[in-house]
Scaffold this motif. Structure first.
Motif, PDB file in Angstrom:
ATOM      1  N   MET A 127       0.810  -1.224   0.000  1.00 15.02           N
ATOM      2  CA  MET A 127       0.000   0.000   0.000  1.00 15.02           C
ATOM      3  C   MET A 127       0.841   1.270   0.000  1.00 15.02           C
ATOM      4  O   MET A 127       0.471   2.266  -0.590  1.00 15.02           O
ATOM      5  CB  MET A 127      -0.966   0.012   1.190  1.00 15.02           C
ATOM      6  N   ALA A 128       2.017   1.203   0.623  1.00 17.85           N
ATOM      7  CA  ALA A 128       2.917   2.356   0.609  1.00 17.85           C
ATOM      8  C   ALA A 128       3.373   2.630  -0.834  1.00 17.85           C
ATOM      9  O   ALA A 128       3.430   3.782  -1.260  1.00 17.85           O
ATOM     10  CB  ALA A 128       4.112   2.123   1.517  1.00 17.85           C
ATOM     11  N   ASP A 129       3.691   1.574  -1.570  1.00 19.97           N
ATOM     12  CA  ASP A 129       4.100   1.743  -2.973  1.00 19.97           C
ATOM     13  C   ASP A 129       2.926   2.255  -3.805  1.00 19.97           C
ATOM     14  O   ASP A 129       3.115   3.077  -4.699  1.00 19.97           O
ATOM     15  CB  ASP A 129       4.635   0.429  -3.529  1.00 19.97           C
ATOM     16  N   LEU A 130       1.726   1.791  -3.524  1.00 15.55           N
ATOM     17  CA  LEU A 130       0.545   2.280  -4.216  1.00 15.55           C
ATOM     18  C   LEU A 130       0.356   3.782  -4.008  1.00 15.55           C
ATOM     19  O   LEU A 130       0.057   4.531  -4.944  1.00 15.55           O
ATOM     20  CB  LEU A 130      -0.709   1.524  -3.758  1.00 15.55           C
ATOM     21  N   GLU A 131       0.562   4.236  -2.783  1.00 14.00           N
ATOM     22  CA  GLU A 131       0.360   5.655  -2.467  1.00 14.00           C
ATOM     23  C   GLU A 131       1.355   6.574  -3.158  1.00 14.00           C
ATOM     24  O   GLU A 131       1.098   7.767  -3.305  1.00 14.00           O
ATOM     25  CB  GLU A 131       0.397   5.856  -0.952  1.00 14.00           C
TER      26      GLU A 131
END
Length: 134
Positions: A127-131
């Protein structure tokens, strides 16, 4: 014939590893329906509509599915990969943006390629990479 249930540690459960987990092999009505269907339509290794053509059961199933889903119409596919790789380009076009997990399957990748949409990718379940994607 293996059983449709299995008991493990005293607990009875459906045996999904069995070929007949729904316990249909002994159902005479199903055997009769199968024989009638085979006599009417024949048998083959596959039945894609694009190859064999559309027959009454395709249209009947689409109508029933549309009614069940409360939609105007429905369409069925005989092959899972063709479903996704046909539906995605039907809804996406060049210039659309798709943000996808890097681990999507081959069918999704094919559909995205065919759509010509702009695709951004993030690391699987990260999710951090998605953000970081603007």
């Amino acid at each position: 014939q293996s059983g449709s249930t299995v008991t493990i540690d005293g607990v009875e459960a459906v045996n999904f590893a069995a070929f007949d987990f729904l316990n249909f092999l002994g159902e005479e009505s199903i055997k009769k329906d199968c024989e009638t269907t085979i006599r009417k339509y024949g048998v083959g290794s596959c039945g894609p509509r694009g190859f064999y053509g559309t027959i009454d059961v395709h249209l009947e199933l689409e109508k029933e599915l549309a009614s069940f889903m409360g939609t105007e119409a429905g369409i069925i596919y005989s092959y899972d990969v063709s479903t996704v790789s046909s539906v995605i380009p039907a809804f996406l076009k060049r210039g659309d943006l798709v943000v996808r997990d890097e681990a999507v399957n081959y069918a999704v990748l094919s559909g995205l390629d065919l759509s010509r949409a702009f695709v951004k990718e993030f690391r699987h379940n990260d999710m951090a990479d998605l953000e970081r994607i603007p």
